[in-house]
Design an enzyme around this catalytic site. Sequence first.
Site, PDB file in Angstrom:
ATOM      1  N   ASP A  32       0.859  -1.179   0.000  1.00  0.00           N
ATOM      2  CA  ASP A  32       0.000   0.000   0.000  1.00  0.00           C
ATOM      3  C   ASP A  32       0.900   1.236   0.000  1.00  0.00           C
ATOM      4  O   ASP A  32       1.694   1.423   0.927  1.00  0.00           O
ATOM      5  CB  ASP A  32      -0.869  -0.017   1.269  1.00  0.00           C
ATOM      6  CG  ASP A  32      -2.238   0.586   1.042  1.00  0.00           C
ATOM      7  OD1 ASP A  32      -3.238   0.005   1.498  1.00  0.00           O
ATOM      8  OD2 ASP A  32      -2.293   1.661   0.392  1.00  0.00           O
ATOM      9  N   GLU A  76      -6.363   3.947  -5.754  1.00  0.00           N
ATOM     10  CA  GLU A  76      -7.607   4.105  -4.993  1.00  0.00           C
ATOM     11  C   GLU A  76      -8.222   5.429  -5.429  1.00  0.00           C
ATOM     12  O   GLU A  76      -7.775   6.498  -5.039  1.00  0.00           O
ATOM     13  CB  GLU A  76      -7.353   4.110  -3.488  1.00  0.00           C
ATOM     14  CG  GLU A  76      -8.675   4.094  -2.735  1.00  0.00           C
ATOM     15  CD  GLU A  76      -8.616   4.725  -1.386  1.00  0.00           C
ATOM     16  OE1 GLU A  76      -7.726   5.551  -1.153  1.00  0.00           O
ATOM     17  OE2 GLU A  76      -9.456   4.374  -0.549  1.00  0.00           O
ATOM     18  N   HIS A  93     -10.974  -2.517   3.993  1.00  0.00           N
ATOM     19  CA  HIS A  93     -10.853  -2.101   5.395  1.00  0.00           C
ATOM     20  C   HIS A  93     -11.592  -0.802   5.695  1.00  0.00           C
ATOM     21  O   HIS A  93     -11.630  -0.361   6.845  1.00  0.00           O
ATOM     22  CB  HIS A  93      -9.368  -1.950   5.745  1.00  0.00           C
ATOM     23  CG  HIS A  93      -8.732  -0.870   4.939  1.00  0.00           C
ATOM     24  ND1 HIS A  93      -8.512  -0.960   3.574  1.00  0.00           N
ATOM     25  CD2 HIS A  93      -8.316   0.349   5.287  1.00  0.00           C
ATOM     26  CE1 HIS A  93      -7.978   0.154   3.141  1.00  0.00           C
ATOM     27  NE2 HIS A  93      -7.839   0.975   4.150  1.00  0.00           N
ATOM     28  N   ASP A  94     -12.123  -0.178   4.643  1.00  0.00           N
ATOM     29  CA  ASP A  94     -12.828   1.107   4.823  1.00  0.00           C
ATOM     30  C   ASP A  94     -14.341   0.983   4.790  1.00  0.00           C
ATOM     31  O   ASP A  94     -15.031   1.988   4.987  1.00  0.00           O
ATOM     32  CB  ASP A  94     -12.446   2.074   3.693  1.00  0.00           C
ATOM     33  CG  ASP A  94     -11.039   2.591   3.822  1.00  0.00           C
ATOM     34  OD1 ASP A  94     -10.437   2.916   2.790  1.00  0.00           O
ATOM     35  OD2 ASP A  94     -10.530   2.655   4.963  1.00  0.00           O
ATOM     36  N   ASP A 124      -2.844   4.739  -2.391  1.00  0.00           N
ATOM     37  CA  ASP A 124      -3.835   5.390  -1.547  1.00  0.00           C
ATOM     38  C   ASP A 124      -4.180   6.784  -2.072  1.00  0.00           C
ATOM     39  O   ASP A 124      -3.294   7.614  -2.280  1.00  0.00           O
ATOM     40  CB  ASP A 124      -3.220   5.521  -0.139  1.00  0.00           C
ATOM     41  CG  ASP A 124      -4.245   5.890   0.905  1.00  0.00           C
ATOM     42  OD1 ASP A 124      -5.171   5.098   1.118  1.00  0.00           O
ATOM     43  OD2 ASP A 124      -4.121   6.974   1.494  1.00  0.00           O
TER      44      ASP A 124
HETATM   45  O1  TEU Z   1      -9.213   5.915   1.978  1.00  0.00           O
HETATM   46  C1  TEU Z   1      -9.596   7.165   1.456  1.00  0.00           C
HETATM   47  C2  TEU Z   1     -11.013   7.254   1.001  1.00  0.00           C
HETATM   48  O2  TEU Z   1     -11.275   7.773  -0.047  1.00  0.00           O
HETATM   49  C3  TEU Z   1     -12.157   6.794   1.749  1.00  0.00           C
HETATM   50  O3  TEU Z   1     -12.478   5.514   1.325  1.00  0.00           O
HETATM   51  C4  TEU Z   1     -11.924   6.961   3.216  1.00  0.00           C
HETATM   52  O4  TEU Z   1     -11.453   5.748   3.686  1.00  0.00           O
HETATM   53  C5  TEU Z   1     -13.115   7.366   3.990  1.00  0.00           C
HETATM   54  O5  TEU Z   1     -13.406   6.324   4.882  1.00  0.00           O
HETATM   55  C6  TEU Z   1     -14.351   7.640   3.179  1.00  0.00           C
HETATM   56  O6  TEU Z   1     -15.429   7.848   4.074  1.00  0.00           O
HETATM   57  C7  TEU Z   1      -7.800   5.723   2.067  1.00  0.00           C
HETATM   58  C8  TEU Z   1      -7.536   4.514   2.946  1.00  0.00           C
HETATM   59  O7  TEU Z   1      -8.121   3.360   2.348  1.00  0.00           O
HETATM   60  C9  TEU Z   1      -8.124   4.792   4.302  1.00  0.00           C
HETATM   61  O8  TEU Z   1      -8.023   3.660   5.158  1.00  0.00           O
HETATM   62  C10 TEU Z   1      -7.391   5.972   4.907  1.00  0.00           C
HETATM   63  O9  TEU Z   1      -8.033   6.324   6.129  1.00  0.00           O
HETATM   64  C11 TEU Z   1      -7.396   7.177   3.962  1.00  0.00           C
HETATM   65  O10 TEU Z   1      -7.143   6.855   2.613  1.00  0.00           O
HETATM   66  C12 TEU Z   1      -6.312   8.155   4.364  1.00  0.00           C
HETATM   67  O11 TEU Z   1      -5.060   7.572   4.088  1.00  0.00           O
END
Ligand code: TEU
Length: 559
Positions: free
Chosen positions: A99, A255, A328-329, A200
């Site tokens: 990542d 992402e 994980h989000d 990310d």
């Molecule tokens: O996620 C960024 C993002 O766009 C979203 O999915 C975010 O997780 C948020 O929950 C939307 O409501 C990435 C990573 O996957 C996330 O775990 C991190 O918290 C974020 O970036 C910051 O690095």
Amino acid sequence: MITRKWWQEVIVYQIYPRSFKDSDGDGIGDIPGIIDKIDYIKSLGVDVIWLSPIYKSPNDDNGYDISDYYSIMDEFGLMDDFDELLHKTHTLEMKLIMDLVVNHTSDEHFWFRESQKSKDNPYRDFYFWKKPQNGNPPNNWKSYFGGSVWEFDDRTEEYYLHLFSKKQPDLNWESPKVREEIYKIMKFWLDKGIDGFRMDVIPLISKRLGFEDSEYDNFGKTVVNYYANGPRVHEFIQEMNKEVLSKYNIMTVGEAAGVPLSMVNLYAGKDRNELNMIFQFDHVEINFGSGGRFDPQNWNLIDLKNIFNKYYEQLGDIGWPTVFLGNHDFTRIVSRLGNDGEYWEKSAKLIATFLLTMKGTVYLYQGDEIGMTNITIESPDDFNDVETINAMEDFKKRGIKDEEFMRIANQQGRDNARTPVQWCAKENAGFTEGLPWLKINPNHLHINIEDQESDNNSILNYYRKAIHLRKEMAVFTYGDYKSLNNEDPNIYIYERWDNSNKILVVLNFSSDNQRFYLREYSDLSDMELLLSNYDNISEKTHQNNLLEPWEARVYNIKY
Ligand code: TEU
């Protein structure tokens, strides 16, 4: 003939290391724990491991706030452990992608510590610093994690930008020195032999330097039009490709937070020399209201079908699709898209059928292969996720009752996907000998890997069957896709075909019996059933065009 690439055919398994397996009893998952379970991962039939961040971090955002890109987070182990994991992964003929989090660092990174010392520090321009506007933040932008994106720093009496938490200051990609340092980091890990990166929030790296106020109340629109898709984003990614990515036989997936369907091919089109593919989020944010995650709205299957149909139409033969429903989000897929009560098993298998029969590179998330569900967190003190904790403060300020917040946070919060993997029915689900960093779902007593290993009819073994079927027939990866009944609110039916095979997938996304009729397929009784989540003999009371609740069928249509 389009030349096929290895990363188009792979099934990726995402590991969130903190919650996968603890080897030393500190209650936190670690790299030796992953090594202990590498044979299990291989047994699933997956090809690539995507490792969520393992770099040194204060864990304000559980590793997505990096303080040293060249070392391993203390709780996860040593660089030797990583080297062993990479070696074992390759020995088992799997690949490993990392990542890459380079839109921001931790505020504990050396660069930021230097940057905030003085306005003339050599690292000052590694980040975005702005003077107050009449004593206020420079603009009205809101952070993903609540509050302003500007944090005032007394030392130099200026604000710094952070689109996420205040401990995640945004890097200034306008600086050639920043880009040079990032490319060095990428080469360090690629030269160790990793097989690519998940990047990310990569669409956020180019800032609109006027930092104009957002004209929208809608957070999603602000992200698309003010944070993402900035003026130099493609220049930067193309430079990254030229300087680094193009020099290795790797896979890259961006992402694509804030990238509308209309722009997907700009990031991952085959002739763009940027990324191989991206995660687009319309389908996983289908229940996000105008206020974002903690403003949930109902969703329906017709909208979900339309999103996928538009996605494939938009990509055409220019971009390559990703197929994912969770990570994980986002909350657990069986709880969000299925039925984690009466039809837990059937709906988990139906979702597996969808994931493994759609076109593109498939991404599975740890624990979904056994139907892990959301968890009910009783006390506000038990939330870990910075996004949820900040939202709780925001709800309080808006005078919304705690009970309402708890309901919404349990429904939408990211902790749901981060509860430790449930290995067995023993104490702490076999995840740790110590005190787990996050509450373990009490339902591990009946939802766990050990029990499902020995049950041929388990969700786990259904995933294995579906993965095996996908690998046997190229039509699932490369074949064309067409949805057949877009107006049906309960059933998702689509065709997949190539020169050798034609497949019909029938999915009842409801807890009721559903009848379907397709002119093209009036009688399916003599079609070969390749996969189903109901046993045709013992469990079915109906045949042909009447579906059981959450019934999934994959037919091989004779040409
Ligand atoms: O996620 C960024 C993002 O766009 C979203 O999915 C975010 O997780 C948020 O929950 C939307 O409501 C990435 C990573 O996957 C996330 O775990 C991190 O918290 C974020 O970036 C910051 O690095």
